[in-house]
Write a protein that holds these residues in place. Sequence first.
Motif, PDB file in Angstrom:
ATOM      1  N   THR A  63       0.861  -1.115   0.121  1.00 20.44           N
ATOM      2  CA  THR A  63       0.112   0.207   0.020  1.00 20.44           C
ATOM      3  C   THR A  63       0.851   1.318   0.067  1.00 20.44           C
ATOM      4  OG1 THR A  63      -1.682  -1.118   1.326  1.00 20.44           O
ATOM      5  CG2 THR A  63      -1.904   1.259   1.478  1.00 20.44           C
ATOM      6  N   GLN A  64       1.965   1.003   0.759  1.00 20.78           N
ATOM      7  CA  GLN A  64       2.895   2.315   0.686  1.00 20.78           C
ATOM      8  C   GLN A  64       3.595   2.426  -0.464  1.00 20.78           C
ATOM      9  OE1 GLN A  64       5.915   1.967   3.789  1.00 20.78           O
ATOM     10  NE2 GLN A  64       6.897   3.878   3.424  1.00 20.78           N
ATOM     11  N   SER A  66       2.284   1.486  -3.489  1.00 23.52           N
ATOM     12  CA  SER A  66       1.457   2.157  -4.178  1.00 23.52           C
ATOM     13  C   SER A  66       1.302   3.724  -4.292  1.00 23.52           C
ATOM     14  CB  SER A  66       0.132   1.362  -4.069  1.00 23.52           C
ATOM     15  OG  SER A  66       0.108   0.055  -4.350  1.00 23.52           O
ATOM     16  N   GLN A  67       1.151   4.257  -2.912  1.00 22.32           N
ATOM     17  CA  GLN A  67       0.778   5.658  -2.826  1.00 22.32           C
ATOM     18  C   GLN A  67       2.128   6.321  -3.104  1.00 22.32           C
ATOM     19  OE1 GLN A  67      -1.845   7.258  -1.738  1.00 22.32           O
ATOM     20  NE2 GLN A  67      -0.497   9.168  -2.187  1.00 22.32           N
ATOM     21  N   LYS A  70       1.961   6.701  -7.048  1.00 20.80           N
ATOM     22  CA  LYS A  70       1.033   7.718  -7.410  1.00 20.80           C
ATOM     23  C   LYS A  70       1.428   8.955  -7.238  1.00 20.80           C
ATOM     24  CE  LYS A  70      -3.948   9.062  -6.321  1.00 20.80           C
ATOM     25  NZ  LYS A  70      -5.156   8.931  -5.594  1.00 20.80           N
ATOM     26  N   THR A  71       2.079   9.505  -6.196  1.00 17.00           N
ATOM     27  CA  THR A  71       2.494  10.583  -5.724  1.00 17.00           C
ATOM     28  C   THR A  71       3.649  10.955  -6.975  1.00 17.00           C
ATOM     29  OG1 THR A  71       2.275  10.673  -3.590  1.00 17.00           O
ATOM     30  CG2 THR A  71       3.729  12.280  -4.204  1.00 17.00           C
TER      31      THR A  71
END
Length: 281
Positions: A63-64, A66-67, A70-71
């Motif tokens: 999840t980290q 993926s974020q 995205k950023t």
Amino acid sequence: MKWQDRRQSSNVNKGGSGRRGGMAPIGGGGLLIIMLIGFLMGGNPLEVLNNGSSRNTTQQVSTQQSQETKTRQEFLSVVLADTEDVWNEIFKQHNLNYSEPQLTLYTGSAQSACGTASSQTGPFYCPADETVYMDTDFYDDLHNKFGATGDFALAYVLAHEVGHHVQHQLGVLDQVFALKNKLSEVEFNQYMIRLELQADYYAGVYAHYAKKMGYLEPGDIEEAMNAAAGVGDDKIQEQAYGKSIPDTFTHGTSEQRMRWFKKGYESGTIEAGDTFSVKNL
């Protein structure tokens, strides 16, 4: 760099992935010999025991990541939009039309008209499809392998690759690569160095306008300069082999790369970036 909540380019393809592959013809910053680093896929063993299994830890890391991806995608989309504004304006001033490049952001690998793009080749520009290819995890290499931190270090890399697109638009790439089979490898490498340093200059021109538009923050130019220094041929070869071999240089030394980026930043004009006419690079 001030980039949040600003326009993102519509010329961005996000989310490509696949098996890792080969190399591309026009790399940025001596990036063709980047060694792939591994990614952290687990957590502290004590944390795993406390959670009862490794599944939750793996999910948290995923999840980290993926974020972060995205950023980085959003940031690079904003930087590309800025380069569009800059080069559209500069070309307009010279009564030319600027055809905006595409940007493919991927994880792992992606297919280009110049071959397979992968983390091992680093970011590059493919003139055959007028697209810049960049693995969103490249920032980790930029930080860990080349000691370049900060978001504007990544902006410099993208602006350099867009610089190759500018060269393509102006016919410079075709002129240089037409010499490939007419010169020795050592002689042709000298033209490649001038080609790459001009792309560094164009990255500096972008930074000039980014400052003019009020987007730069204290330390941004230093971040770009550190990135330029980190990907100099001499520094990369010394890290890899313990020595540098000037006859094999294709992108320029750290000092040359910093100097031409700074020259573009201070000038802000396309005219002062003729690296092919000057005697001393």
